[in-house]
Design a protein around this motif. Structure first.
Motif, mmCIF file in Angstrom:
data_model
loop_
_atom_site.group_PDB
_atom_site.id
_atom_site.type_symbol
_atom_site.label_atom_id
_atom_site.label_comp_id
_atom_site.label_asym_id
_atom_site.label_seq_id
_atom_site.Cartn_x
_atom_site.Cartn_y
_atom_site.Cartn_z
ATOM 1 N N ASP A 1 -9.319 6.464 -2.649
ATOM 2 C CA ASP A 1 -8.423 6.602 -3.798
ATOM 3 C C ASP A 1 -6.965 6.606 -3.351
ATOM 4 O O ASP A 1 -6.672 6.426 -2.165
ATOM 5 N N ASP A 2 -6.061 6.863 -4.288
ATOM 6 C CA ASP A 2 -4.631 6.817 -3.981
ATOM 7 C C ASP A 2 -4.175 7.921 -3.047
ATOM 8 O O ASP A 2 -3.085 7.857 -2.498
ATOM 9 N N SER A 3 -5.028 8.935 -2.804
ATOM 10 C CA SER A 3 -4.715 10.005 -1.850
ATOM 11 C C SER A 3 -5.405 9.793 -0.510
ATOM 12 O O SER A 3 -5.355 10.643 0.366
ATOM 13 N N THR B 1 -7.635 7.125 -13.844
ATOM 14 C CA THR B 1 -6.286 6.590 -13.866
ATOM 15 C C THR B 1 -5.798 6.597 -15.303
ATOM 16 O O THR B 1 -6.603 6.705 -16.230
ATOM 17 N N GLU C 1 2.303 2.329 -6.104
ATOM 18 C CA GLU C 1 1.210 3.281 -5.942
ATOM 19 C C GLU C 1 -0.103 2.629 -6.343
ATOM 20 O O GLU C 1 -0.330 2.323 -7.508
ATOM 21 N N ALA C 2 -0.983 2.396 -5.386
ATOM 22 C CA ALA C 2 -2.275 1.789 -5.676
ATOM 23 C C ALA C 2 -3.292 2.872 -6.004
ATOM 24 O O ALA C 2 -3.329 3.915 -5.361
ATOM 25 N N ALA C 3 -4.106 2.641 -7.019
ATOM 26 C CA ALA C 3 -5.163 3.582 -7.391
ATOM 27 C C ALA C 3 -6.278 3.558 -6.357
ATOM 28 O O ALA C 3 -6.943 4.560 -6.132
ATOM 29 N N ALA D 1 0.168 1.976 -13.643
ATOM 30 C CA ALA D 1 0.489 2.727 -12.428
ATOM 31 C C ALA D 1 1.772 2.161 -11.844
ATOM 32 O O ALA D 1 2.038 0.966 -11.971
ATOM 33 N N ASP E 1 -5.053 -2.104 -3.340
ATOM 34 C CA ASP E 1 -4.451 -2.637 -2.131
ATOM 35 C C ASP E 1 -5.551 -2.832 -1.094
ATOM 36 O O ASP E 1 -6.108 -1.858 -0.592
#
Length: 168
Positions: free
Chosen positions: A65-67, A99, A49-51, A45, A107
């Motif tokens: 999640d990343d969103s 992923t 950008e953290a998953a 990744a 994070d």
């Protein structure tokens, strides 16, 4: 003699093609010298950008999640089994958190993060050995509509433990 030249040309072409294929495999797949983080179907990744991360909800800070969407664990998944129990119609409402990386970035989550194989050459993210899912009825970051659903779906606290209480 023309036949020998034709055979030599075919042999040279075959050798060139197989040599290219070998080079591709050699670069993209891990060697037998040890494990590798990157394969042909996985790429790390991006560093920014953290998953997974943390998000604020009515249940406090939870894993998202990343969103920024809430992620859940399923009681029917066996911890550290390397498998997901959500199959068939379960997947209509519960999308696996996937992923492309076998080592997803995180994070703020202080838990054991890993992956298990998923459909489409992806990896399903796990927290403390439990596969993660998104709930279809959660429309916005901070939604926790799946919390305590059927008494088997739970959000996670910042250290990856299920929060076993209904939403406020």
């Amino acid at each position: 003699m023309t036949r020998n030249w034709a055979l030599a040309a075919v042999a040279a072409t075959t050798l060139a093609i197989s040599s290219c294929a070998y080079d591709s495999v050699d670069e993209d797949y891990p060697s037998s010298d040890g494990p590798s983080e990157t394969t042909a179907t996985s790429m790390p990744a991006p560093a920014d950008e953290a998953a997974l991360g943390l998000g604020a909800t009515s249940l406090g800070d939870i894993v998202v999640d990343d969103s920024g969407m809430t992620v859940y664990v399923y009681d029917k998944d066996e911890v550290d089994s390397g498998l997901s129990s959500c199959e068939g119609s379960c997947l209509d409402s519960w999308e696996p958190v996937t992923t492309e990386s076998q080592s997803p970035q995180v994070d703020g989550v202080d838990a054991a993060i890993a992956t298990i194989p998923a459909a489409g050459n992806a990896f399903q993210v796990t927290v403390n050995g439990r596969p993660l899912y998104r709930f279809a009825d959660d429309e916005n970051p901070g939604d926790v509509q799946g919390q305590d659903l059927d008494s088997v779906w739970w959000v996670l606290d910042p250290v990856g433990n299920p929060i076993l209480e209904p939403p406020a």
